[in-house]
Design an enzyme around this catalytic site. Structure first.
Site, PDB file in Angstrom:
ATOM      1  N   ILE A  96       0.736  -1.171  -0.102  1.00 50.09           N
ATOM      2  CA  ILE A  96       0.145  -0.103   0.149  1.00 50.09           C
ATOM      3  C   ILE A  96       0.808   1.116  -0.045  1.00 50.09           C
ATOM      4  CG2 ILE A  96      -1.633   1.230   1.368  1.00 50.09           C
ATOM      5  CD1 ILE A  96      -2.681  -1.333   2.264  1.00 50.09           C
ATOM      6  N   THR A 128      -4.962   5.546   6.684  1.00 49.28           N
ATOM      7  CA  THR A 128      -5.724   4.307   6.354  1.00 49.28           C
ATOM      8  C   THR A 128      -5.223   2.853   6.775  1.00 49.28           C
ATOM      9  OG1 THR A 128      -4.616   4.463   4.339  1.00 49.28           O
ATOM     10  CG2 THR A 128      -6.653   5.739   4.615  1.00 49.28           C
ATOM     11  N   ALA A 129      -4.473   2.823   7.827  1.00 52.21           N
ATOM     12  CA  ALA A 129      -4.056   1.682   8.382  1.00 52.21           C
ATOM     13  C   ALA A 129      -4.653   1.034   9.357  1.00 52.21           C
ATOM     14  CB  ALA A 129      -2.316   1.798   8.450  1.00 52.21           C
ATOM     15  N   ASP A 157      -9.624   7.009   8.294  1.00 54.48           N
ATOM     16  CA  ASP A 157     -10.495   5.793   8.015  1.00 54.48           C
ATOM     17  C   ASP A 157     -10.586   4.731   8.946  1.00 54.48           C
ATOM     18  OD1 ASP A 157     -11.944   4.503   5.823  1.00 54.48           O
ATOM     19  OD2 ASP A 157     -10.415   3.176   5.686  1.00 54.48           O
ATOM     20  N   GLU A 212     -14.274   0.843  16.621  1.00 54.57           N
ATOM     21  CA  GLU A 212     -15.256   0.719  15.497  1.00 54.57           C
ATOM     22  C   GLU A 212     -16.508   0.022  15.798  1.00 54.57           C
ATOM     23  OE1 GLU A 212     -13.102  -0.252  12.063  1.00 54.57           O
ATOM     24  OE2 GLU A 212     -11.695   1.143  12.299  1.00 54.57           O
ATOM     25  N   HIS A 270     -13.926   3.280   7.623  1.00 55.73           N
ATOM     26  CA  HIS A 270     -12.939   2.022   7.227  1.00 55.73           C
ATOM     27  C   HIS A 270     -13.133   1.345   6.007  1.00 55.73           C
ATOM     28  CE1 HIS A 270     -10.377  -1.371   9.459  1.00 55.73           C
ATOM     29  NE2 HIS A 270     -10.215  -1.184   8.232  1.00 55.73           N
TER      30      HIS A 270
END
Length: 301
Positions: A152, A226-227, A252, A257, A276
């Site tokens: 990524i 975003t990890a 994200d 969550e 996410h």
């Protein structure tokens, strides 16, 4: 061996139906909501569980006497379960890498642009009846620091270079083949106008970006994650955002969550939030589910 896709949803169901072939091992699908206390009932008789992003508490999994394998749909299983404790119970956790590198990288770049130009903030204002053009940050010529040069991170670096950014990177193990200048983490934080976190979460990286590391960032810099949320000290990040030391954060992923509406991060106007979803593209989901089914096929022989 009985297998259950325990947390399928409306988006993934048609994708799963497309990629599951007649000669594949049978995998039952659950789309009903459930809590941790329901796991022993749902997994009764199941040796294999496909887990999208549901928490698997050790205490509840210990009650799932038939369970031997959890196939986690992604790389971040450590955010949802204690892999070592499950191993002690005789449950092997399988993760899937590389299925959505481009999808996550594109989402990272999207958040970077959204933060630089206050896209979400202006969208909310206009919808509320307030027309206030906001000055943004031009990204051409700015320095992007990529923290983690895996698949990524490498894609993020490639795209950013293509839009004219200067890219530097830090990786726990030097990667000279990546073709990106690599510096120390402290140096990267001090030099970068934008920092992108692209690390896996483990004992070495948990809480890596703490108050001291955040204090090293350029005043007015942007942080994109975003990890995994647990890479960052959340309280320290909130403080840096409230004091405007950090210009904006594009997030994200979070410590817990789904993110609750009354969470402090949700109340800050200099935070752009997504659910996410960085890896959620049709292409990535097809690859992910196909690989998950192949793992089940290998387990069942």
């Amino acid at each position: 061996m009985k297998a259950l896709f325990i947390d399928c949803n409306q988006q993934l169901a048609p994708v799963f139906a497309r990629v599951h072939r007649p000669d594949d091992p049978p995998i039952a699908v659950n789309m009903a909501p459930f809590g941790a206390a329901d796991l022993p009932r749902l997994l009764d008789g199941c040796a294999i569980c496909l887990d999208d992003h549901s928490y698997m508490p050790t205490a509840e999994i210990a009650r799932c006497k038939d369970l031997r394998h959890i196939v986690f749909l992604g790389t971040g299983a450590a955010s949802y379960m204690n892999i070592a404790e499950l191993k002690d119970l005789g449950v092997t956790v399988h993760t899937i890498k590389g299925y959505g590198d481009t999808a996550v990288a594109e989402h990272t770049i999207a958040l970077m642009f959204a933060c630089a130009r206050s896209v979400a903030m202006m969208d909310r204002s206009v919808r509320a009846g307030t027309w206030t053009p906001l000055e943004g940050m031009q990204l051409l010529g700015k320095t992007l620091g990529v923290v983690g040069l895996g698949g990524i991170g490498g894609e993020v670096a490639r795209i950013a270079a293509g839009i004219g950014m200067k890219v530097i990177a830090w990786n726990r193990t030097p990667r000279p083949e990546a073709g990106v200048p690599q510096v120390g983490l402290d140096e990267l934080l001090a030099m970068s106008d934008v920092v992108s976190l692209n690390l896996v979460l483990n004992d070495e990286t948990r809480g890596l970006v703490d108050a001291k590391k955040l204090a090293l960032m350029k005043p007015g810099a942007i942080l994109v994650n975003t990890a995994r949320g647990a890479l960052v000290d959340e309280a320290a990040l909130i403080d840096a955002l409230q004091n405007r030391r950090i210009r904006h954060a594009g997030l994200d992923v979070f410590h817990a969550e789904p993110l609750k509406a009354d969470h402090p991060l949700a109340s800050l106007d200099n935070v752009t939030i997504t659910a996410h979803a960085a890896f959620r593209t049709a292409e990535a989901s097809e690859t992910l589910l196909r690989r998950a089914i192949d793992i089940v096929r290998k387990i069942t022989g």
